[in-house]
Design a protein around this motif. Structure first.
Motif, PDB file in Angstrom:
ATOM      1  N   SER A   1       7.642  -4.285  12.238  1.00 40.93           N
ATOM      2  CA  SER A   1       8.558  -3.472  11.432  1.00 40.93           C
ATOM      3  C   SER A   1       9.593  -4.391  10.791  1.00 40.93           C
ATOM      4  O   SER A   1      10.382  -5.033  11.499  1.00 40.93           O
TER       5      SER A   1
ATOM      6  N   ASN B   1       0.827  -1.216   0.000  1.00 44.97           N
ATOM      7  CA  ASN B   1       0.000   0.000   0.000  1.00 44.97           C
ATOM      8  C   ASN B   1       0.860   1.264   0.000  1.00 44.97           C
ATOM      9  O   ASN B   1       0.444   2.297   0.517  1.00 44.97           O
ATOM     10  N   ALA B   2       2.037   1.152  -0.564  1.00 43.21           N
ATOM     11  CA  ALA B   2       2.942   2.307  -0.635  1.00 43.21           C
ATOM     12  C   ALA B   2       3.658   2.271  -1.973  1.00 43.21           C
ATOM     13  O   ALA B   2       3.887   1.203  -2.553  1.00 43.21           O
TER      14      ALA B   2
ATOM     15  N   GLU C   1       2.460  -0.932   4.792  1.00 40.91           N
ATOM     16  CA  GLU C   1       1.758   0.343   4.877  1.00 40.91           C
ATOM     17  C   GLU C   1       2.654   1.530   4.543  1.00 40.91           C
ATOM     18  O   GLU C   1       2.190   2.543   4.026  1.00 40.91           O
ATOM     19  N   ASP C   2       3.954   1.429   4.857  1.00 40.46           N
ATOM     20  CA  ASP C   2       4.832   2.585   4.662  1.00 40.46           C
ATOM     21  C   ASP C   2       6.279   2.105   4.574  1.00 40.46           C
ATOM     22  O   ASP C   2       6.633   1.019   5.071  1.00 40.46           O
TER      23      ASP C   2
ATOM     24  N   SER D   1      10.320   3.725   5.047  1.00 40.72           N
ATOM     25  CA  SER D   1      11.106   4.879   5.480  1.00 40.72           C
ATOM     26  C   SER D   1      12.553   4.463   5.714  1.00 40.72           C
ATOM     27  O   SER D   1      12.861   3.289   5.901  1.00 40.72           O
TER      28      SER D   1
ATOM     29  N   GLU E   1      14.315   1.637  -2.937  1.00 40.15           N
ATOM     30  CA  GLU E   1      13.189   1.059  -2.198  1.00 40.15           C
ATOM     31  C   GLU E   1      12.672  -0.191  -2.906  1.00 40.15           C
ATOM     32  O   GLU E   1      12.289  -1.176  -2.243  1.00 40.15           O
TER      33      GLU E   1
ATOM     34  N   THR F   1       6.910  -0.486   7.532  1.00 40.42           N
ATOM     35  CA  THR F   1       5.820  -0.574   8.505  1.00 40.42           C
ATOM     36  C   THR F   1       4.795  -1.556   7.966  1.00 40.42           C
ATOM     37  O   THR F   1       4.176  -1.307   6.923  1.00 40.42           O
TER      38      THR F   1
END
Length: 466
Positions: A459, A236-237, A429-430, A432, A403, A450
């Motif tokens: 994580s 979802n990212a 979800e994310d 970083s 990424e 995440t």
């Protein structure tokens, strides 16, 4: 595990083996002379060689049982690790001397097994007989640990034990080949010692390679590939395909002598006599004791210089935590040589317990990260202080994987998951960039995904440097 701890460990179980041998010798002597000789009229005699090496082997077996079954409680019911060489990768990731010691000790523990068997009987001059015996014995130990919960059934333990037996076999057969005069004994000796030579070369190569690496290892890296064949992965990212450059930072590091000097100055600044410190030195840190009324202790980490201070008068009758205003608490902390940075977030925890937290604050060539936690007591003193607020210095810029590349590693199962069960669903979800301290004190970039794994937040960490 320090040298004197190892010596104490082996001394304890060596004595256990000797005591067991004495008891068995008394029972064996009674059985031999009373039952076998008198009642059964047997006439077979044992040679001195059989008695000596048989006794050594029995004492060794008793010692092994003591080490594997009596040195721990029943806390691992049904636990298994069948991921081959995962203990080596785990030791590599953390690169703690303790992790490598356990691997080496598992090898060394079975060297006497392979050494003594050929001395007991000529049938064990055949390598396959010795290896089969070693394999059956170590499998028995692992299964017993699995059933009783005393230990974990580990495939690596079986491998290390059999390797140790092979090394022991090679040593004794090389010695026997030297004793026997033969034209090709030189080649035989080299052949027998090959397992020992290869093992030494592998371990020397590992430690040499690590020593020559520019940066350390990330302890949170994967130790085995997770099978995600039947796992549903939902992203979802968005994924960036660019390979960015980010800075690497370095934490301050201390030697054992440097830590002693720091702790002595710390105590002296508080008016505490530091002339008779007791020191328990470990691989990565030291525990300092100042005995007396009251007693004080400090755990000091060599990498980063974080420390945990305890004033044991906190356990005195009538002494309990007390709330205090932040400004007054900051004044009290100044006695400890601590200055709270303006960037720190103040957090009230339990009664009398407070924290200042800084989340990766960059200023110029430095990065400040960590927290200071303390507990204030009703005699107007701080008796618990945990300071892991570390100032890192910028070293250089490094190129990191994208990424997308990091996600591909995740999707292939190359991440650390602390629950030994099959994964059904992963939702990302994310993404970083975070920083983690590696095993050489560098603050390295990692990708933090995440995620929700089977309904639980988790994580996932993927090292960012190729």
């Amino acid at each position: 595990m320090r040298i004197h701890e190892l010596l104490y460990f082996f001394k304890t179980y060596f004595l256990f083996g000797v005591m067991g041998l004495i008891i068995l010798a008394l029972l064996g002597t009674l059985g031999y002379f009373v039952i076998y000789k008198r009642i059964l009229k047997g006439n077979k005699k044992f040679s001195k060689k059989q008695i000596i090496f048989g006794s050594l082997f029995i004492a060794y077996i008793i010692m092994v049982f003591g080490v594997t079954f009596l040195s721990r409680g029943s806390h691992f019911q049904g636990s298994m690790n069948i991921h081959f060489l995962s203990s080596y990768r785990d030791a590599w990731n953390s690169f703690s001397l303790r992790s490598w010691q356990f691997i080496i000790l598992n090898i060394f523990m079975f060297v006497p097994f392979g050494f003594l068997l050929p001395l007991l009987h000529k049938r064990f001059h055949k390598i396959y007989n010795t290896l089969i015996a070693a394999l059956l014995f170590t499998i028995f130990i692992e299964l017993f640990q699995l059933i009783t919960g005393i230990g974990i059934f580990e495939l690596d333990d079986i491998f290390n034990n059999v390797l140790g037996a092979l090394i022991g076999y090679g040593i004794i057969m090389a010695l026997l080949s030297v004793i026997k005069s033969s034209k090709s004994k030189g080649l035989k000796v080299i052949g027998f010692l090959l397992p020992l030579i290869i093992t030494l070369v592998v371990f020397i190569s590992i430690f040499t390679y690590y020593g020559n690496k520019e940066f350390g290892n990330i302890p949170q890296s994967y130790i085995y590939k997770i099978n995600l064949k039947n796992t549903n992965i939902e992203l979802n990212a968005s994924l960036n395909e660019n390979k960015d450059s980010v800075p690497i930072y370095k934490a301050p590091t201390y030697t054992k002598d440097g830590s002693i000097q720091w702790v002595s100055e710390f105590f002296n600044s508080l008016g505490i006599d530091a002339s008779n410190l007791e020191i328990d030195a470990y691989n990565d840190n030291s525990l300092f004791w100042r005995r007396g009324e009251p007693t004080y202790s400090i755990w000091f980490d060599y990498v980063g210089g974080s420390y945990r201070f305890t004033d044991f008068s906190r356990f005195d009758d009538g002494t309990e935590p007390m709330n205090i205003e932040e400004e007054s608490l900051i004044d009290t902390l100044s006695d400890f040589g601590i200055r709270i940075p303006k960037e720190a977030e103040f957090i009230t925890q339990d009664k009398g317990s407070y924290q200042w937290k800084v989340d990766k604050f960059v200023e110029g060539d430095t990065l400040l990260d960590g927290a200071i936690t303390c507990t204030y007591f009703n005699d107007n003193t701080i008796k618990e202080l945990n300071n892991n607020l570390i100032t890192y210095k910028r070293i250089k810029e490094v190129s990191i994987k994208s990424e997308k590349e990091a996600f591909e590693e995740l999707a292939s199962g190359k991440f650390r998951y602390y629950y030994d069960k099959n994964i059904k669903d992963i939702t990302i979800e994310d993404i970083s960039i975070e920083y983690m301290m590696d095993t050489k004190g560098f603050y390295q970039p990692v990708y933090s995904f995440t995620s929700i794994i089977d309904g639980n937040e988790y994580s996932i960490i993927i090292p960012a440097i190729n």
